[in-house]
Design a protein around this motif. Structure first.
Motif, PDB file in Angstrom:
ATOM      1  N   PRO A 134       0.814  -1.220   0.000  1.00 37.96           N
ATOM      2  CA  PRO A 134       0.000   0.000   0.000  1.00 37.96           C
ATOM      3  C   PRO A 134       0.848   1.271   0.000  1.00 37.96           C
ATOM      4  O   PRO A 134       0.493   2.258  -0.642  1.00 37.96           O
ATOM      5  CB  PRO A 134      -0.836  -0.133   1.275  1.00 37.96           C
ATOM      6  CG  PRO A 134      -0.948  -1.612   1.491  1.00 37.96           C
ATOM      7  CD  PRO A 134       0.364  -2.178   1.035  1.00 37.96           C
ATOM      8  N   GLN A 137       1.984   1.798  -3.553  1.00 42.53           N
ATOM      9  CA  GLN A 137       0.840   2.246  -4.355  1.00 42.53           C
ATOM     10  C   GLN A 137       0.581   3.742  -4.139  1.00 42.53           C
ATOM     11  O   GLN A 137       0.421   4.500  -5.093  1.00 42.53           O
ATOM     12  CB  GLN A 137      -0.428   1.470  -3.971  1.00 42.53           C
ATOM     13  CG  GLN A 137      -0.458   0.012  -4.397  1.00 42.53           C
ATOM     14  CD  GLN A 137      -1.725  -0.656  -3.887  1.00 42.53           C
ATOM     15  OE1 GLN A 137      -1.714  -1.348  -2.878  1.00 42.53           O
ATOM     16  NE2 GLN A 137      -2.823  -0.429  -4.566  1.00 42.53           N
ATOM     17  N   LEU A 138       0.536   4.127  -2.863  1.00 43.78           N
ATOM     18  CA  LEU A 138       0.246   5.522  -2.509  1.00 43.78           C
ATOM     19  C   LEU A 138       1.317   6.463  -3.081  1.00 43.78           C
ATOM     20  O   LEU A 138       1.001   7.498  -3.673  1.00 43.78           O
ATOM     21  CB  LEU A 138       0.158   5.668  -0.991  1.00 43.78           C
ATOM     22  CG  LEU A 138      -0.274   7.036  -0.461  1.00 43.78           C
ATOM     23  CD1 LEU A 138      -1.699   7.375  -0.905  1.00 43.78           C
ATOM     24  CD2 LEU A 138      -0.190   7.070   1.064  1.00 43.78           C
ATOM     25  N   GLU A 149      -3.239  13.034  -2.022  1.00 42.62           N
ATOM     26  CA  GLU A 149      -3.137  11.893  -1.106  1.00 42.62           C
ATOM     27  C   GLU A 149      -4.527  11.425  -0.655  1.00 42.62           C
ATOM     28  O   GLU A 149      -4.791  10.224  -0.573  1.00 42.62           O
ATOM     29  CB  GLU A 149      -2.279  12.247   0.109  1.00 42.62           C
ATOM     30  CG  GLU A 149      -2.055  11.045   1.008  1.00 42.62           C
ATOM     31  CD  GLU A 149      -1.020  11.272   2.101  1.00 42.62           C
ATOM     32  OE1 GLU A 149      -1.139  10.591   3.132  1.00 42.62           O
ATOM     33  OE2 GLU A 149      -0.122  12.114   1.920  1.00 42.62           O
ATOM     34  N   GLU A 150      -5.417  12.369  -0.404  1.00 40.30           N
ATOM     35  CA  GLU A 150      -6.781  12.028   0.037  1.00 40.30           C
ATOM     36  C   GLU A 150      -7.510  11.215  -1.037  1.00 40.30           C
ATOM     37  O   GLU A 150      -8.135  10.195  -0.745  1.00 40.30           O
ATOM     38  CB  GLU A 150      -7.557  13.310   0.347  1.00 40.30           C
ATOM     39  CG  GLU A 150      -8.945  13.050   0.925  1.00 40.30           C
ATOM     40  CD  GLU A 150      -9.764  14.326   1.113  1.00 40.30           C
ATOM     41  OE1 GLU A 150     -10.861  14.214   1.672  1.00 40.30           O
ATOM     42  OE2 GLU A 150      -9.298  15.412   0.700  1.00 40.30           O
ATOM     43  N   ALA A 152      -6.137   9.532  -3.506  1.00 38.02           N
ATOM     44  CA  ALA A 152      -5.440   8.253  -3.677  1.00 38.02           C
ATOM     45  C   ALA A 152      -5.878   7.247  -2.614  1.00 38.02           C
ATOM     46  O   ALA A 152      -6.172   6.089  -2.920  1.00 38.02           O
ATOM     47  CB  ALA A 152      -3.932   8.473  -3.605  1.00 38.02           C
ATOM     48  N   ARG A 153      -5.942   7.719  -1.364  1.00 43.90           N
ATOM     49  CA  ARG A 153      -6.364   6.816  -0.282  1.00 43.90           C
ATOM     50  C   ARG A 153      -7.810   6.358  -0.472  1.00 43.90           C
ATOM     51  O   ARG A 153      -8.156   5.206  -0.199  1.00 43.90           O
ATOM     52  CB  ARG A 153      -6.201   7.503   1.083  1.00 43.90           C
ATOM     53  CG  ARG A 153      -4.751   7.658   1.506  1.00 43.90           C
ATOM     54  CD  ARG A 153      -4.629   8.211   2.922  1.00 43.90           C
ATOM     55  NE  ARG A 153      -3.253   8.470   3.291  1.00 43.90           N
ATOM     56  CZ  ARG A 153      -2.396   7.541   3.728  1.00 43.90           C
ATOM     57  NH1 ARG A 153      -2.807   6.288   3.838  1.00 43.90           N
ATOM     58  NH2 ARG A 153      -1.156   7.851   4.047  1.00 43.90           N
ATOM     59  N   GLY A 154      -8.663   7.274  -0.955  1.00 41.44           N
ATOM     60  CA  GLY A 154     -10.068   6.934  -1.208  1.00 41.44           C
ATOM     61  C   GLY A 154     -10.206   5.869  -2.284  1.00 41.44           C
ATOM     62  O   GLY A 154     -10.983   4.919  -2.139  1.00 41.44           O
ATOM     63  N   ARG A 155      -9.413   6.007  -3.342  1.00 45.25           N
ATOM     64  CA  ARG A 155      -9.472   5.030  -4.430  1.00 45.25           C
ATOM     65  C   ARG A 155      -8.937   3.674  -3.984  1.00 45.25           C
ATOM     66  O   ARG A 155      -9.475   2.626  -4.348  1.00 45.25           O
ATOM     67  CB  ARG A 155      -8.693   5.546  -5.647  1.00 45.25           C
ATOM     68  CG  ARG A 155      -9.458   6.642  -6.377  1.00 45.25           C
ATOM     69  CD  ARG A 155      -8.626   7.353  -7.422  1.00 45.25           C
ATOM     70  NE  ARG A 155      -9.391   8.455  -7.993  1.00 45.25           N
ATOM     71  CZ  ARG A 155     -10.127   8.365  -9.094  1.00 45.25           C
ATOM     72  NH1 ARG A 155     -10.193   7.217  -9.747  1.00 45.25           N
ATOM     73  NH2 ARG A 155     -10.805   9.397  -9.541  1.00 45.25           N
ATOM     74  N   MET A 156      -7.882   3.696  -3.208  1.00 44.65           N
ATOM     75  CA  MET A 156      -7.337   2.435  -2.686  1.00 44.65           C
ATOM     76  C   MET A 156      -8.340   1.757  -1.755  1.00 44.65           C
ATOM     77  O   MET A 156      -8.526   0.539  -1.803  1.00 44.65           O
ATOM     78  CB  MET A 156      -6.015   2.696  -1.960  1.00 44.65           C
ATOM     79  CG  MET A 156      -4.869   3.029  -2.905  1.00 44.65           C
ATOM     80  SD  MET A 156      -3.397   3.651  -2.039  1.00 44.65           S
ATOM     81  CE  MET A 156      -2.950   2.248  -1.018  1.00 44.65           C
ATOM     82  N   ALA A 157      -9.003   2.564  -0.915  1.00 47.17           N
ATOM     83  CA  ALA A 157      -9.976   2.011   0.045  1.00 47.17           C
ATOM     84  C   ALA A 157     -11.192   1.418  -0.657  1.00 47.17           C
ATOM     85  O   ALA A 157     -11.845   0.514  -0.129  1.00 47.17           O
ATOM     86  CB  ALA A 157     -10.414   3.096   1.022  1.00 47.17           C
ATOM     87  N   THR A 161      -8.627  -5.442  -0.526  1.00 47.64           N
ATOM     88  CA  THR A 161      -7.364  -5.322   0.204  1.00 47.64           C
ATOM     89  C   THR A 161      -6.295  -6.155  -0.500  1.00 47.64           C
ATOM     90  O   THR A 161      -6.587  -7.047  -1.311  1.00 47.64           O
ATOM     91  CB  THR A 161      -7.498  -5.825   1.647  1.00 47.64           C
ATOM     92  OG1 THR A 161      -7.804  -7.244   1.606  1.00 47.64           O
ATOM     93  CG2 THR A 161      -8.601  -5.086   2.396  1.00 47.64           C
TER      94      THR A 161
END
Length: 201
Positions: A134, A137-138, A149-150, A152-157, A161
């Motif tokens: 992760p 990825q980020l 960053e916000e 990116a984290r939203g898309r990963m979430a 997993t």
């Protein structure tokens, strides 16, 4: 024909693996590209998306404004589910059409970002997962793609997993390191896929 599902989290480097496999001779069916095609101006897909989300998701030229739509659906799981309910059946139908057009002895790589999320692993003879941590990825999303960053984290979430993806993998390509470490792994997997398809190493 050998049907292979290729997946990986956003920023894991799946597109580069897909590009390498295509250069070796694989027939690549790119779900992301098809997802764009099925909502181009004038398509029933775009009409359905506009009906669900309103005219505000259109750019001035009548095309889909992807950032505007992304901002809506990645912030609301229910809205993402509605969008997927429109787009995924269209992508599935077009993917099947492209697969049928491939030669009988082809290695067909289905490049599917949401393979794990949509429980599609049983559709393929083999599933290859491109894996990165992760943190990697980020970093790639923020540094290389210019994503906040916000966001990116939203898309990963919004994706499966890392553990869920690895659980469906028959083969894992580790892309946590530099690009030059990637190609030897992809070549090795390609040789195995050719062998599985009865084409030799």
């Amino acid at each position: 024909m050998l049907k292979v599902g290729l997946t990986g989290g956003i920023g894991a480097g799946k597109s580069e693996v897909s590009r390498l496999l295509a250069s070796y001779g694989a027939v690549v069916v790119d779900a992301d590209r098809i997802a764009r095609e099925v909502v181009e101006p004038g398509t029933p897909g775009l009409d359905a998306v506009v009906a669900a989300f309103g005219e505000d998701i259109l750019a001035p030229d009548g095309a889909l404004d992807r950032p505007a739509l992304g901002a809506i659906v990645f912030a609301d799981p229910q809205k993402l589910k509605i969008l997927n309910g429109i787009v995924h059946p269209l992508v599935g139908a077009r993917s099947a059409e492209l697969e049928r057009a491939a030669d009988d002895d082809a290695v067909v790589i289905h490049d599917v970002p949401l393979l794990t999320e949509n429980a599609l692993a049983p559709l393929y003879d083999l599933v290859v997962v491109v894996d990165a941590s992760p943190a990697t990825q980020l970093d790639r999303l923020v540094r290389l793609r210019g994503t906040s960053e916000e966001d990116a984290r939203g898309r990963m979430a919004a994706q499966a997993t890392r553990e869920q993806r690895l659980a469906v993998a028959d083969r894992v390509i580790d892309n946590d390191g530099p690009l030059e470490a990637l190609e030897p792994q992809v070549r090795k997997v390609w040789a195995e896929l050719r062998e599985r398809a009865g084409l030799g190493g």
